[in-house]
Write a protein that holds these residues in place. Structure first.
Motif, PDB file in Angstrom:
ATOM      1  N   TYR A   1       1.468   0.277   6.579  1.00  0.00           N
ATOM      2  CA  TYR A   1       0.876  -0.072   5.275  1.00  0.00           C
ATOM      3  C   TYR A   1       1.781  -1.016   4.466  1.00  0.00           C
ATOM      4  O   TYR A   1       1.711  -1.038   3.234  1.00  0.00           O
TER       5      TYR A   1
ATOM      6  N   ARG B   1      -8.608  -3.996  -1.763  1.00  0.00           N
ATOM      7  CA  ARG B   1      -9.280  -2.779  -2.279  1.00  0.00           C
ATOM      8  C   ARG B   1      -8.278  -1.891  -3.022  1.00  0.00           C
ATOM      9  O   ARG B   1      -8.461  -1.596  -4.210  1.00  0.00           O
ATOM     10  N   ASP B   2      -7.204  -1.496  -2.348  1.00  0.00           N
ATOM     11  CA  ASP B   2      -6.195  -0.654  -3.004  1.00  0.00           C
ATOM     12  C   ASP B   2      -5.712  -1.351  -4.277  1.00  0.00           C
ATOM     13  O   ASP B   2      -5.638  -0.753  -5.356  1.00  0.00           O
TER      14      ASP B   2
ATOM     15  N   TYR C   1      -8.689  11.255  11.115  1.00  0.00           N
ATOM     16  CA  TYR C   1      -7.468  10.482  10.855  1.00  0.00           C
ATOM     17  C   TYR C   1      -6.377  11.424  10.331  1.00  0.00           C
ATOM     18  O   TYR C   1      -6.562  12.063   9.297  1.00  0.00           O
TER      19      TYR C   1
ATOM     20  N   TRP D   1      -2.102   3.773  -4.160  1.00  0.00           N
ATOM     21  CA  TRP D   1      -3.477   3.947  -4.628  1.00  0.00           C
ATOM     22  C   TRP D   1      -3.707   5.387  -5.112  1.00  0.00           C
ATOM     23  O   TRP D   1      -4.415   5.608  -6.094  1.00  0.00           O
TER      24      TRP D   1
ATOM     25  N   ALA E   1       0.835  -1.215   0.000  1.00  0.00           N
ATOM     26  CA  ALA E   1       0.000   0.000   0.000  1.00  0.00           C
ATOM     27  C   ALA E   1       0.866   1.261   0.000  1.00  0.00           C
ATOM     28  O   ALA E   1       0.607   2.195  -0.750  1.00  0.00           O
TER      29      ALA E   1
ATOM     30  N   CYS F   1     -14.676   1.224   3.616  1.00  0.00           N
ATOM     31  CA  CYS F   1     -13.407   1.305   2.874  1.00  0.00           C
ATOM     32  C   CYS F   1     -12.356   2.110   3.627  1.00  0.00           C
ATOM     33  O   CYS F   1     -11.188   2.076   3.264  1.00  0.00           O
ATOM     34  N   TRP F   2     -12.754   2.819   4.675  1.00  0.00           N
ATOM     35  CA  TRP F   2     -11.786   3.530   5.529  1.00  0.00           C
ATOM     36  C   TRP F   2     -11.477   2.706   6.777  1.00  0.00           C
ATOM     37  O   TRP F   2     -10.881   3.219   7.722  1.00  0.00           O
TER      38      TRP F   2
ATOM     39  N   TRP G   1      -3.632  -4.638   0.333  1.00  0.00           N
ATOM     40  CA  TRP G   1      -5.089  -4.610   0.526  1.00  0.00           C
ATOM     41  C   TRP G   1      -5.749  -4.967  -0.806  1.00  0.00           C
ATOM     42  O   TRP G   1      -5.354  -4.432  -1.862  1.00  0.00           O
TER      43      TRP G   1
HETATM   44  C1  BGC Z   1      -7.468   3.590   4.279  1.00  0.00           C
HETATM   45  C2  BGC Z   1      -7.886   2.393   3.469  1.00  0.00           C
HETATM   46  C3  BGC Z   1      -6.701   1.791   2.737  1.00  0.00           C
HETATM   47  C4  BGC Z   1      -5.521   1.563   3.673  1.00  0.00           C
HETATM   48  C5  BGC Z   1      -4.257   1.198   2.918  1.00  0.00           C
HETATM   49  C6  BGC Z   1      -6.346   3.177   5.197  1.00  0.00           C
HETATM   50  O1  BGC Z   1      -6.005   4.238   5.981  1.00  0.00           O
HETATM   51  O2  BGC Z   1      -8.539   4.065   5.037  1.00  0.00           O
HETATM   52  O3  BGC Z   1      -8.843   2.769   2.518  1.00  0.00           O
HETATM   53  O4  BGC Z   1      -7.084   0.573   2.174  1.00  0.00           O
HETATM   54  O5  BGC Z   1      -5.261   2.732   4.407  1.00  0.00           O
HETATM   55  O6  BGC Z   1      -3.974   2.138   1.937  1.00  0.00           O
END
Ligand code: BGC
Length: 359
Positions: free
Chosen positions: A31, A37-38, A269, A342, A24, A160-161, A35
């Motif tokens: 990170y 999603r990413d 955040y 991302w 990520a 997603c967050w 993920w």
């Molecule tokens: C975000 C997620 C994301 C992750 C890794 C988180 O802070 O809210 O949407 O998948 O970071 O990038």
């Protein structure tokens, strides 16, 4: 940065593990995982920009990873049948190590949007390249994913967050809808159209009092990820009245004059700054509705946020919603993520979409 496009492609390629997983963010230890999603959005951006191999490698990595955890999906089915309680650790996780191994920690792991996004990316791969071979090769993981999503789509899970785990989120459902619909069109197996219709009916019958998509069902708040309901997942058309109302609320409550877009009004955040992702999603939406001027304005702002190395951060903290939270998060996890793969991917989607429209 002059050549942000090529720099972004290089950054993503340099940070794709030999397994196919995308990290990520390489500079933010929290990170150092992949993920779904990413990754699905990153793989899609790479596909649009001619990096087909990179996209294919990621899709294959997810295929292998999901197969590895088939027993979890079988266990969920068993527990549901026997009326037994399900625990967070029973579900498929939101993120894996770059080798595709589940991380056993207390992360808010029950998130299902990435599994829908993966199916969507796979179906887009097959639609755009015309290559159906992956869909044929990945039948096993596709079936596992579909079985999983059928069981869990109506359960509350993290958005997603990675927040609000006690709620159901329209943007999460949009990913499932897009994935199921996409794969249904290219798969030709079991007909899944009744499932995608059921999901879209459910979303459309759970609006806010004034007729917008809610941040989560029962909430009156808004969220930039609601843009996914139209672009790219197509639950409704971009000009659908509910979408238009939602976009008005996003403009009113989340977009900074002459700047970028926040995630949602209550965000704290790292202070709750303006996110590259949210800004790109709004621009992407406007490109689909012909509001090119506003899209270009947002795109230009995104470009300006890259630093001298060409890095795009996760969020821009020049005017945060709540500055006290910047120090608090920095104490916990260090400086906010930069670069975020991302963010670069969403920038690349815009580059491609802008090319296809007359300015
Ligand atoms: C975000 C997620 C994301 C992750 C890794 C988180 O802070 O809210 O949407 O998948 O970071 O990038």
């Amino acid at each position: 940065m002059k050549d942000l496009k090529n720099m972004s492609i290089k950054l993503i390629l340099d940070n794709q593990s030999s397994s196919g997983a995308y990290i990520a963010s390489p500079n933010f230890p929290i990170y150092h995982f992949s993920w779904l999603r990413d990754g699905s959005f990153i793989a899609y951006a790479m596909l649009l920009n001619g990096q087909i191999d990179s996209c294919r490698k990621f899709l294959k990595w997810v295929h292998e990873t999901i197969k590895r955890y088939k027993n979890k999906v079988d266990k969920i089915a068993f527990k549901i049948e026997k009326n037994q309680n399900l625990h967070t650790r029973d579900f498929l996780p939101a993120r894996y190590t770059l080798d595709g191994i589940e991380v056993k920690d207390d992360w808010s792991n029950f998130q299902i949007d990435g599994y829908g996004a993966w199916l969507w990316c796979l179906s887009e791969y097959s639609r755009i390249t015309g290559d159906k071979s992956l869909i044929l090769k990945f039948q096993e993981s596709i079936f596992i994913t579909i079985d999983y999503l059928k069981m869990v789509w109506k359960m509350p899970n993290y958005d997603c967050w990675e927040e609000n785990g006690n709620h159901i989120h329209p943007s999460t459902l949009a990913c499932i809808y897009g994935g199921i619909k996409g794969i249904n069109l290219s798969f030709g197996g079991e007909d899944l159209s009744s499932l995608s219709e059921e999901i879209s009916k459910f979303i459309l019958s759970n609006l806010t009092e004034d007729g917008r998509f809610p941040k989560y069902i029962g909430s009156d708040s808004v969220d930039s990820s609601l843009l996914w309901l139209s672009v790219p997942f197509g639950v409704v058309a971009p000009d659908h009245p509910v979408m238009q109302k939602t976009v008005l609320a996003i403009e009113e409550k989340l977009s900074e004059k002459g700047g970028g877009v926040r995630r949602y009004p209550e965000d704290t955040y790292y202070g709750g700054g303006q996110w590259i992702l949210s800004t790109c999603w709004l621009a992407w939406y406007y490109l689909k509705t012909g509001k090119t001027g506003r899209a270009v304005q947002l795109y230009e702002w995104v470009k300006e946020q890259s630093d001298e190395r060409g890095y795009l951060p996760e969020q821009v903290q020049t005017s945060t919603e709540d500055p006290d939270f910047v120090a608090e998060w920095e104490k916990r996890w260090g400086k906010a993520a930069n670069p975020l793969l991302w963010s670069h991917a969403m920038y690349l989607v815009l580059v491609k979409e802008l090319k296809g429209c007359s300015l």
